[in-house]
Design an enzyme around this catalytic site. Structure first.
Site, PDB file in Angstrom:
ATOM      1  N   TYR A 128      57.280  61.916  78.215  1.00 23.38           N
ATOM      2  CA  TYR A 128      58.571  61.460  78.740  1.00 23.38           C
ATOM      3  C   TYR A 128      59.545  62.606  78.985  1.00 23.38           C
ATOM      4  O   TYR A 128      60.576  62.425  79.625  1.00 23.38           O
ATOM      5  CB  TYR A 128      59.189  60.419  77.801  1.00 23.38           C
ATOM      6  CG  TYR A 128      58.631  59.039  78.045  1.00 23.38           C
ATOM      7  CD1 TYR A 128      58.943  58.347  79.209  1.00 23.38           C
ATOM      8  CD2 TYR A 128      57.772  58.441  77.135  1.00 23.38           C
ATOM      9  CE1 TYR A 128      58.426  57.085  79.459  1.00 23.38           C
ATOM     10  CE2 TYR A 128      57.244  57.179  77.372  1.00 23.38           C
ATOM     11  CZ  TYR A 128      57.568  56.509  78.537  1.00 23.38           C
ATOM     12  OH  TYR A 128      57.042  55.270  78.783  1.00 23.38           O
ATOM     13  N   GLU A 216      36.616  46.572  61.487  1.00 23.65           N
ATOM     14  CA  GLU A 216      36.701  46.892  62.919  1.00 23.65           C
ATOM     15  C   GLU A 216      37.914  46.265  63.585  1.00 23.65           C
ATOM     16  O   GLU A 216      38.678  46.946  64.268  1.00 23.65           O
ATOM     17  CB  GLU A 216      35.421  46.430  63.634  1.00 23.65           C
ATOM     18  CG  GLU A 216      35.463  46.666  65.140  1.00 23.65           C
ATOM     19  CD  GLU A 216      34.345  45.982  65.903  1.00 23.65           C
ATOM     20  OE1 GLU A 216      34.427  45.959  67.147  1.00 23.65           O
ATOM     21  OE2 GLU A 216      33.388  45.465  65.278  1.00 23.65           O
ATOM     22  N   ASP A 269      31.381  44.109  64.016  1.00 24.93           N
ATOM     23  CA  ASP A 269      30.599  43.093  64.718  1.00 24.93           C
ATOM     24  C   ASP A 269      29.139  43.525  64.828  1.00 24.93           C
ATOM     25  O   ASP A 269      28.843  44.721  64.916  1.00 24.93           O
ATOM     26  CB  ASP A 269      31.142  42.871  66.134  1.00 24.93           C
ATOM     27  CG  ASP A 269      32.467  42.121  66.148  1.00 24.93           C
ATOM     28  OD1 ASP A 269      32.785  41.459  65.149  1.00 24.93           O
ATOM     29  OD2 ASP A 269      33.179  42.210  67.175  1.00 24.93           O
TER      30      ASP A 269
END
Length: 388
Positions: A128, A216, A269
């Site tokens: 920025y 996760e 997963d």
């Protein structure tokens, strides 16, 4: 025998002396590191000026951070950049790289001022500061990592920080560099802490945790918090990088491992991308292989969700998801990674997924019972050693 008042006074006097000596050592080390960074940047600028004085176009040489050919595998460290790695040349007289050349000089100038004045800034602050020059936040992120790799200096010593996206909760208190006490114990008003791991030195960590659980997904993390998992089974620490972990999440896991010397488990997963995320915590990534020694945790163990769990627990078929072609390609790629050779149990699980052609999310366990994950699956896994 109880201590007398003189002995107690002597103890606290010695404690203050040791603390002051440690503080002096830290300040001395900090100044040395800062001076080293400034010298390295000055060396880069001097080479540019020398080229200009000879009427030559300046060139910057960056190690290639995207090639597996530049990475070697060490079981005790993970993926680390090799000393003779191939390089990318950024030329100031080439239309395809002159913009990047300018970006690197601009960020180098910013870093020099930050280190010199002992001030920290985020990568977002740098972006920025000149949005028109950089065009996107991703450009700044990549340039900062390139500079860190080029100078062979960890990013935090460049005084450039990244906004953390990870959460942590559990039996843990630590002090930030500015002496701010961070308490990660869960309560009704603050169930988890978003950490900003900005330390250039080892934090003071206090914990009675028996293990660390990497989760996760944020949704699973929040569900375990709702169950008060960190206290019901035994004292532990939970951390999530909310998917692919950022550097701060990986630094925190590494610091906990270095300091507490307790087991580190991963709950991901049962799919190729969950496995890859776990591998990043354990072995690192190609892009950040130059910082492997401070980011990888080779002791990470796969707690779940294992492909073999899906059969063993008879997870309903309607909770299983067929592997896509993209999933199969990722799985094939993972099986070729150098670290899989020393993880035969992981390899067998992945081959089982390859044969079954199905995957499952952690949430699929809710198809057995709504609270199966927190009340049955994790307690039994941790109690009876169900990890690999």
């Amino acid at each position: 025998q109880p201590w007398g008042s003189q002995q107690v006074g002597l103890f606290f006097f010695l404690h203050r002396v040791i603390h002051r000596q440690s503080l002096r050592m830290f300040i001395w080390s900090f100044l040395m590191f800062s001076q080293e960074v400034l010298i390295l940047i000055e060396k880069v600028i001097l080479e540019i000026v020398t080229s200009l004085s000879k009427d030559e176009a300046p060139v910057l040489v960056l190690p290639n951070r995207s090639s597996w050919a530049n990475v070697s595998f060490d079981n005790a460290v993970g993926l680390q950049m090799t000393s003779g790695s191939s390089v990318t040349t950024v030329r100031s007289n080439c239309s395809s790289s002159v913009t990047k050349f300018g970006h690197i000089l601009k960020v180098l100038s910013t870093i020099y001022k930050l280190v010199q004045s002992n001030v920290y800034a985020t990568k977002r602050d740098i972006y920025y500061n000149d949005t028109q020059l950089f065009g996107s936040q991703r450009t700044v992120d990549s340039i900062v990592d390139d500079i860190s790799c080029m100078l062979k200096v960890p990013r935090r010593r460049l005084h450039v920080l990244a906004t953390s996206k990870g959460f942590i909760s559990g039996d843990l208190c630590y002090l930030e560099e500015d002496s701010t006490k961070v308490d990660c114990h869960s309560n009704s008003t603050s169930p988890s802490v978003m950490f900003v791991f900005t330390l250039t030195c080892s934090p003071d960590i206090v914990s009675s945790a028996k293990f660390v659980l990497i989760v996760e997904k944020d949704a699973t993390f929040q569900k375990l918090l709702d169950y008060d998992f960190c206290t019901k089974l035994c004292p532990c620490i939970m951390i999530t990088g909310k998917g692919v972990p950022d550097v701060n999440s990986r630094l925190m896991v590494r610091k906990l491992w270095d300091t507490l010397h307790i087991p580190i488990f991963a709950l991901v997963d049962a799919d190729p991308y969950g496995i890859e995320i776990m591998c990043i915590y354990k072995y690192g990534s190609v892009a950040m292989s130059f910082e492997a020694h401070s980011l990888t945790v080779p002791s990470v163990m796969w707690l779940g969700l294992l492909p073999s769990d899906l059969q063993r627990l008879r997870v309903p078929e309607d909770a299983l998801i067929p592997l896509t072609q993209r999933d199969q390609n990722k799985l094939t790629s993972l099986l070729k990674r150098p670290y899989l050779a020393c993880q035969p149990a992981w390899q067998r699980e992945m081959e089982m997924m390859q044969r079954s052609k199905v995957k499952a999310e952690i949430q699929s366990l809710a198809s057995i019972a709504p609270d199966f994950l927190s009340r049955v699956y994790l307690p039994n896994k941790l109690r009876y050693g169900g990890w690999i």
